[in-house]
Structures are given as structure tokens and as C-alpha cells.
Design an enzyme around this catalytic site. Structure first.
Site: not given
Ligand SMILES: Cc1cc2nc3c(=O)[nH]c(=O)nc-3n(C[C@H](O)[C@H](O)[C@H](O)COP(=O)(O)O)c2cc1C
Length: 400
Positions: A209, A277, A304-305, A322, A336
């Protein structure tokens, strides 16, 4: 910061000009003091031109030490937020270690209450001499910082230790030593994840990304500067920050494994990495050949860390997340926060390429109490410092 840069009589004095310019460009005010020997290697005109501030000579009849010589050394000593001596000769180390004050620089060093930092440079024989080493032990016992010289070919032609440390490393050390430490973070172990992850399709192609990791690296610097012991798990290509234990990773799985290993001993987590992801279901060991017509790629979820670290969290550990949202920022970030049980989410608006790779950014903190006033727009280094100050204030107010 207001910095006094003392320059003593070694060949490496020419590098102090580069340091003065770098510090001035970083927004610091820099006033130079040359010793008599230092002034034989570099001129005050170079230093005043680079810093826009006066440059002081060794004695009252030199440079700017004119108007009121009886108090100027005290005024300079008070003016300084930090005194750095770059390069530092064996002579000035010996004088300062023994409290001698025979010229302006040595007098300021004795009078100041500001932090002091030394970057010695000298011939290997001088550097290794027990007298020099004993002086350094004594200076360290005063709370002074020393940026040790490196090894290399020295101006005298010898090869060995005694070469002035890199200018960029000295500038980082000045930042660390000159920043006041924060009670709620000093000595605390903070795990920071930063940068993009990369998922390989084959040996040459990769899925990633647009994150560079800049914000996470600046956060690592900012936490380091206030006294935290930072462990940085870093993806991407940017160089690791000086003085921060950095673990380089590539894929989301590697980032997870490195983060889990650090998390056990950490007090807090700042999850700033832009983790992919998805990853390709399989990665080819040889470069895939092109085929005619449409192709499809099967993607599977990466771990999903943040969720995994939160699941293994002790009650005394804190977590900052974040959120990069392109729409309904606050709404999505609040979700979230709740879903993952975070202490705070810092939201940035990534619409139209904002945030990724940009120089300035704004972050809005959200906690269980709701949104807080936005931090920024600020350059990322300043924004990172604002985040650390905001979070330290929040931690200080939390029940233990
Ligand atoms: C060409 C030359 C290079 C020198 N380089 C160094 C050096 O790298 N490190 C050092 O400790 N002294 C070096 N010296 C010796 C110092 O200049 C000398 O000890 C002087 O008295 C230092 O004064 P100051 O500490 O007030 O600047 C050098 C001397 C000369 C002539």
C-alpha cells in the site's frame, strides 16, 4: 531548542558547519562558540551565515564577547537549552572534567545548568589514552552525554577509532538529550509498529500500500526523546531511526510474530503500521509467466495484528490505534475503538492521497470520552511530538 554549539580545535571542525545548518533547518536556534584553536579550522563568518545567529570567539576581544564581558558567559549559559561540543578535543574534555574555565566555551560549560553533549574526535592514540577515557567517565558522571566516535581513516593518516560520529547521528543525539523527559513515559517500554507490509506474489511482484512509515518512525523518535524505551517493528524501505531498537519485517505474518515477541515485555503499543488486509493465497517460488487474457488472483485475509495483540493484553498495558479513513472518519474510528477495546484511536483523513507520503497531517484523537480537539495540521515530526504530549497528559491523569 536554543543550542550552544562549541567548536574546538580539530580537523573535524569543518563538519560542525554542516551540523549547525542541519540544526538550524530543524528549527533550532544555534549560537556557536569557537575556541582559539577551533577558529583556526573554521571561520565565524561561515557559522553566522548558516545559523543567522552571532558566533562567539574564545576571549572578550574576539567575536561577539564584547559588550559586557563579565556577564556574557553567564547569559549564554542561561540562554542554552543544551550545550553541544562538536568536535570535542582531548583538551576541552580534560578541562571540563576538571572544572577549568580558561576561555568562553569552558566557562559556559561550567556555568550552564543545561544538558551537555560531547562528540569527541581525535587520533586513536589520544582517544584510547587512559587520561581521556577517565575524563569521559567523569563527564558522564555529571550527567553529560557522549556520542562516541566511530572507526575509520583519520586525518592523521592512521586507521582506528577517534573519527567524529556521523553528523546526522549527532543531531539525533542532541534531540534526545535536549528533550525534557516525561514522567508518565520515561523508562516505559513502548512497542511501535510502522510502515507498510508487503505480500509477495512471486520473487518480483508484491502487494502493498502507499504508506511509507514516516509517521510511525517520527512517533518512535518522539517517544524515544521523552525517555521511553522504544521497540519499532518496521516495514518498508525507510532507514531506521537512530537510537531505537528496530526489527525489520516484510509481511503481515512477520510483523505479527515480531510484535508478539515484543508485546510481552511492553507497557504500551502504538499500532501505526499500514498492514495489508489480504495476501495472495499462494506465493510462487519462480517469476510467474504472463498469460493472454484476464487473470484472477485469490486473496486471503492476513492476521489482524492489532486484534491479536489486544487479545493478549494485560490490564496494565495501553494501546493506541490509528485509523485511516476516507469517509465518516469519526464514526468508523469510534467503532474500531470499541470493537478492539483500544485506549485511543488517532484518526486521519486519507481522502485524495492525504496522509500517505504527505509532509503535513492532522490527527483527531478519540477515546471512550469521545473526540478530542484535532492535533495539527503539523509536519509529521511535530505532529508525532504533539501526539506524545497529548498521550502523556492522558496517561498522567489516568488512575494507576
Ligand atoms: C592540524 C591539527 C589537528 C588537530 N586535531 C585534533 C583533533 O582532532 N583532536 C584533538 O583532540 N586535538 C587536535 N589537535 C590539537 C588541538 O588543536 C590542541 O590540543 C588545542 O590546544 C585544542 O584547543 P581547544 O580544545 O581549546 O580547541 C590538532 C592540532 C592541529 C594543529
Amino acid at each position: 531548542m536554543q543550542i550552544i554549539l562549541g567548536i574546538t580545535g580539530g580537523v573535524a571542525a569543518y563538519k560542525s558547519a554542516e551540523l549547525a545548518r542541519l540544526l538550524a533547518n530543524q528549527g533550532h536556534r544555534v549560537r556557536c562558540i569557537l575556541t582559539e584553536a577551533g577558529a583556526r579550522f573554521i571561520t565565524p563568518l561561515t557559522l553566522t551565515s548558516l545559523t543567522g545567529e552571532p558566533c562567539y570567539g574564545a576571549n572578550p576581544d574576539q567575536g561577539e564577547w564584547r559588550a559586557n564581558p563579565s556577564i556574557e558567559h553567564i547569559e549564554l549559559a542561561r540562554w542554552a537549552d543544551l550545550v553541544a561540543v562538536v568536535p570535542a578535543t582531548a583538551n576541552i574534555l580534560g578541562k571540563a572534567a576538571n572544572g577549568l574555565a580558561s576561555d568562553l566555551l569552558s566557562t559556559v560549560l561550567l556555568a550552564t545548568r543545561a544538558p551537555v553533549l560531547w562528540a569527541p574526535a581525535m587520533n586513536t592514540g589520544m582517544w584510547e589514552h587512559p587520561a581521556v577515557q577517565a575524563n569521559l567517565v567523569r563527564l558522564r558522571s555529571f550527567g553529560h552525554a557522549v556520542v562516541d566516535p566511530g572507526e575509520g581513516v583519520l586525518a592523521c593518516g592512521e586507521e582506528g577509532s577517534g573519527k567524529l560520529a556521523e553528523v546526522a547521528a549527532i543531531a539525533e543525539a542532541i534531540q534526545v538529550h535536549g528533550t525534557p523527559k516525561l514522567m508518565s513515559l520515561s523508562g516505559r517500554r513502548v512497542l511501535i509498529t510502522a510502515g507498510p507490509t508487503r505480500e509477495d506474489l512471486d520473487p518480483v511482484r508484491t502487494l502493498t500500500n502507499r504508506s511509507t512509515g514516516t509517521m510511525g518512525i517520527e512517533l518512535a523518535r518522539a517517544f524515544r526523546d521523552v525517555g521511553a524505551q522504544v521497540q519499532l517493528v518496521l516495514g518498508g524501505e525507510l532507514p531506521a531511526p537512530w537510537g531505537v531498537e528496530t526489527i525489520r519485517v516484510r509481511s503481515a505474518q512477520q510483523m505479527l510474530e515480531a510484535s508478539e515477541a515484543c508485546w510481552v515485555g511492553a507497557d504500551g503499543l502504538v499500532a501505526a503500521a499500514a498492514v495489508a488486509d489480504q495476501r495472495p493465497e499462494s506465493s510462487a517460488s519462480q517469476k510467474m509467466k504472463k498469460v493472454e487474457g484476464a487473470e484472477s488472483l485469490v486473496l486471503v485475509r492476513t492476521p489482524d495484528i492489532l486484534a491479536r495483540l489486544c487479545a493478549a493484553r494485560r490490564p496494565d498495558q495501553w494501546v493506541l490505534g490509528f485509523a485511516a479513513e476516507s469517509e465518516k472518519h469519526l464514526e468508523h474510528a469510534s467503532e474500531k475503538l470499541k470493537k478492539k477495546g483500544l485506549d485511543a484511536v488517532l484518526v486521519n483523513d486519507v481522502q485524495g492521497g492525504r496522509a500517505f507520503g504527505a509532509q503535513a497531517n492532522t490527527l483527531t484523537p478519540i477515546t471512550a470520552q469521545g473526540p478530542h480537539p484535532p492535533l495539527g495540521p503539523l509536519a509529521k515530526d511535530q505532529l508525532a511530538r504533539a501526539v506524545v504530549q497529548w498521550w502523556a497528559g492522558h496517561l498522567a491523569g489516568r488512575p494507576a
